[in-house]
Design a protein around this motif. Structure first.
Motif, PDB file in Angstrom:
ATOM      1  N   ILE A   1      -0.177   0.030  -0.371  1.00 44.91           N
ATOM      2  CA  ILE A   1       0.606   0.061  -1.742  1.00 44.91           C
ATOM      3  C   ILE A   1       0.607   1.350  -2.073  1.00 44.91           C
ATOM      4  O   ILE A   1       1.258   1.828  -2.785  1.00 44.91           O
ATOM      5  N   ILE A   2      -0.407   2.340  -1.458  1.00 42.56           N
ATOM      6  CA  ILE A   2      -0.446   3.732  -1.917  1.00 42.56           C
ATOM      7  C   ILE A   2       0.806   4.452  -1.534  1.00 42.56           C
ATOM      8  O   ILE A   2       1.048   4.364  -0.495  1.00 42.56           O
ATOM      9  N   ASP A   3       1.453   5.268  -2.416  1.00 43.51           N
ATOM     10  CA  ASP A   3       2.508   5.982  -2.225  1.00 43.51           C
ATOM     11  C   ASP A   3       2.665   7.148  -3.315  1.00 43.51           C
ATOM     12  O   ASP A   3       2.901   7.011  -4.288  1.00 43.51           O
ATOM     13  N   PRO A   4       1.949   8.116  -2.744  1.00 50.98           N
ATOM     14  CA  PRO A   4       1.974   9.410  -3.696  1.00 50.98           C
ATOM     15  C   PRO A   4       3.374   9.871  -4.117  1.00 50.98           C
ATOM     16  O   PRO A   4       3.275  10.275  -5.487  1.00 50.98           O
ATOM     17  N   GLU A   5       4.409   9.491  -3.665  1.00 52.85           N
ATOM     18  CA  GLU A   5       5.617   9.993  -4.146  1.00 52.85           C
ATOM     19  C   GLU A   5       5.963   9.337  -5.399  1.00 52.85           C
ATOM     20  O   GLU A   5       6.703   9.699  -6.400  1.00 52.85           O
ATOM     21  N   ASN A   6       5.883   8.121  -5.480  1.00 53.27           N
ATOM     22  CA  ASN A   6       5.995   6.925  -6.630  1.00 53.27           C
ATOM     23  C   ASN A   6       5.068   6.646  -7.562  1.00 53.27           C
ATOM     24  O   ASN A   6       5.304   6.150  -8.639  1.00 53.27           O
ATOM     25  N   ASP A   7       3.579   6.688  -7.184  1.00 55.53           N
ATOM     26  CA  ASP A   7       2.488   6.460  -8.018  1.00 55.53           C
ATOM     27  C   ASP A   7       2.650   7.302  -9.478  1.00 55.53           C
ATOM     28  O   ASP A   7       3.097   8.593  -9.217  1.00 55.53           O
ATOM     29  N   ALA A   8       2.228   6.938 -10.283  1.00 49.16           N
ATOM     30  CA  ALA A   8       2.351   7.462 -11.569  1.00 49.16           C
ATOM     31  C   ALA A   8       1.213   6.904 -12.767  1.00 49.16           C
ATOM     32  O   ALA A   8       0.345   6.174 -12.520  1.00 49.16           O
ATOM     33  N   ILE A   9       1.812   7.482 -13.938  1.00 47.95           N
ATOM     34  CA  ILE A   9       0.568   7.163 -14.918  1.00 47.95           C
ATOM     35  C   ILE A   9       1.436   6.485 -16.087  1.00 47.95           C
ATOM     36  O   ILE A   9       2.671   6.992 -16.433  1.00 47.95           O
ATOM     37  N   SER A  10       0.866   5.411 -16.850  1.00 49.34           N
ATOM     38  CA  SER A  10       1.470   4.946 -17.974  1.00 49.34           C
ATOM     39  C   SER A  10       0.521   4.912 -19.042  1.00 49.34           C
ATOM     40  O   SER A  10      -0.641   5.254 -19.039  1.00 49.34           O
ATOM     41  N   ILE A  11       0.840   5.053 -20.651  1.00 52.29           N
ATOM     42  CA  ILE A  11      -0.016   4.962 -21.531  1.00 52.29           C
ATOM     43  C   ILE A  11       0.101   3.863 -22.387  1.00 52.29           C
ATOM     44  O   ILE A  11       1.574   3.541 -22.740  1.00 52.29           O
ATOM     45  N   TRP A  12      -0.918   3.230 -22.772  1.00 54.03           N
ATOM     46  CA  TRP A  12      -1.038   2.171 -23.809  1.00 54.03           C
ATOM     47  C   TRP A  12      -1.728   2.218 -24.689  1.00 54.03           C
ATOM     48  O   TRP A  12      -2.594   3.241 -24.746  1.00 54.03           O
TER      49      TRP A  12
END
Ligand code: SF4
Ligand code: SF4
Length: 352
Positions: A245-256
């Protein structure tokens, strides 16, 4: 007789005498100044607490240092809060100021009480978890450095709890914090069929998927993923290292925003998505730091005294919140889970 108490050590054995004597008899507590609390018992006994910020991962040298301080001023008693603060427990009021002077001389901050930003609950990140979409300790340090004045003071309208989880398994209380930083994978995992058939149990892999996106592929003696059902949680990777599942190109951060646990006057609130994507940008994550700081300061400038982030947003309405925060409302903000409306309180839905 065989030993039956095989859990962690009994907590009662390590309580300070003043707590043992007044167990369950505490009448009230007050904050004397940022980082210093007093608990008063029905018997009139007073227990003082000095709260000190600490990283989550600490060395034996650091532990020895804080133990020496606890020995000197607290009869050897201290505790850790669930947000990784150290609390020195004192029964002698005269020891408060010398203790504060000593911890400050060691570079440790005192604060995190009342209307402040206390330490951030966070997960493992790149330190040692295998599924993170981002780091934990690194982002926490960068964010807390920027918000540090709010740890040492109590000038905010209410308490502000920030949390971080580095994937959406969320072992970091992000669903119930005022602001949550959440690492997200954004693509379905990639299967290595050759390895999978040798390493992984297919029934377990199929059962690990919460959205039933995985089905057997008998031809390859492997599995396949129905991508439109995948929510990129990484559970299957936990079960089977051949589903990456790990994908440095696409992994990101969201804020809630807007979560909180219940208190005497209001029910719990579930945090809702505010920013669906921010880049994962180590070593200082400037975009995340900037976004969190803006949200804290927007809330601080507009909330009424005592109003938590979620309570403020509910009062002004989510449309107004997005407008004030200058955040675009996108399709990513719409929760399309089948039962989202009927289970409103426990979903990421909000009233628009
Ligand atoms: S939130 Fe996810 S990646 Fe982070 S420590 Fe927990 S399980 Fe691991
Ligand atoms: S990432 Fe999660 S939702 Fe996607 S296939 Fe794996 S277990 Fe299922």
């Amino acid at each position: 007789m065989a030993k039956t108490d095989i859990g962690p050590p009994y907590y009662g054995d390590m309580l300070p005498p003043i707590i043992k004597e007044n167990y369950g008899k505490w009448k009230y507590h007050e904050i004397l100044k940022p980082g210093v609390l007093v608990h008063v018992s029905e018997s009139g006994a007073e227990l003082y607490t000095v709260r000190v910020g600490s990283p989550r991962l600490i060395s034996i040298y650091f532990i020895r240092d804080i133990c020496e301080i606890a020995d000197k001023y607290c009869d050897g008693y201290l505790r850790f809060t669930s947000r990784n603060n150290i609390e020195f427990l004192l029964s002698n009021k005269d020891n408060i100021e010398p203790l504060i002077a000593e911890v400050k001389a060691k570079g440790l901050p005192v604060g995190g009480t009342g209307n402040s930003i206390t330490n951030m609950v966070h997960t493992q990140g790149w330190v040692h978890c295998h599924t993170p979409a981002t780091d934990a300790s690194g982002i926490v340090k960068a964010v807390m450095d920027e918000l540090f004045e709010y740890f040492e003071t109590m000038k905010l309208p209410a308490k502000m709890r920030i949390s971080l989880a580095c994937c959406l398994n969320m072992c970091g209380a992000v669903h119930c914090s005022d602001i949550a930083i959440l690492g997200i994978h954004r693509k379905a995992p990639v299967i290595n069929h050759e390895n999978l058939k040798n390493f992984c149990e297919i029934p377990t892999v199929i059962a690990s998927c919460p959205t039933a996106a995985i089905r057997p592929n008998p031809k390859l003696k492997s599995v396949e993923i129905k991508e439109e059902r995948c929510m990129y949680c990484g559970n299957c990777y936990t079960m089977c290292p051949s589903i990456q599942i790990i994908d440095p190109e696409n992994d990101a951060i969201s804020i809630w925003v807007g979560g909180k646990v219940s208190n005497a006057r209001s029910t719990p609130m579930f945090s809702r998505l505010a920013i669906p994507y921010l880049p994962n940008n180590p070593p200082r994550w400037p975009e995340v730091v900037d976004a969190v700081k803006k949200l804290v300061e927007l809330w601080a400038a507009n909330a009424k005294q005592g109003e938590r982030m979620g309570e403020w947003i509910e009062r002004i309405g989510w449309e107004k919140f997005f407008q004030l925060a200058e955040l675009p409302f996108t399709d990513k903000h719409i929760d399309d889970f089948t039962y989202a409306v009927t289970t409103f309180r426990s979903t990421t839905q909000f009233k628009w």
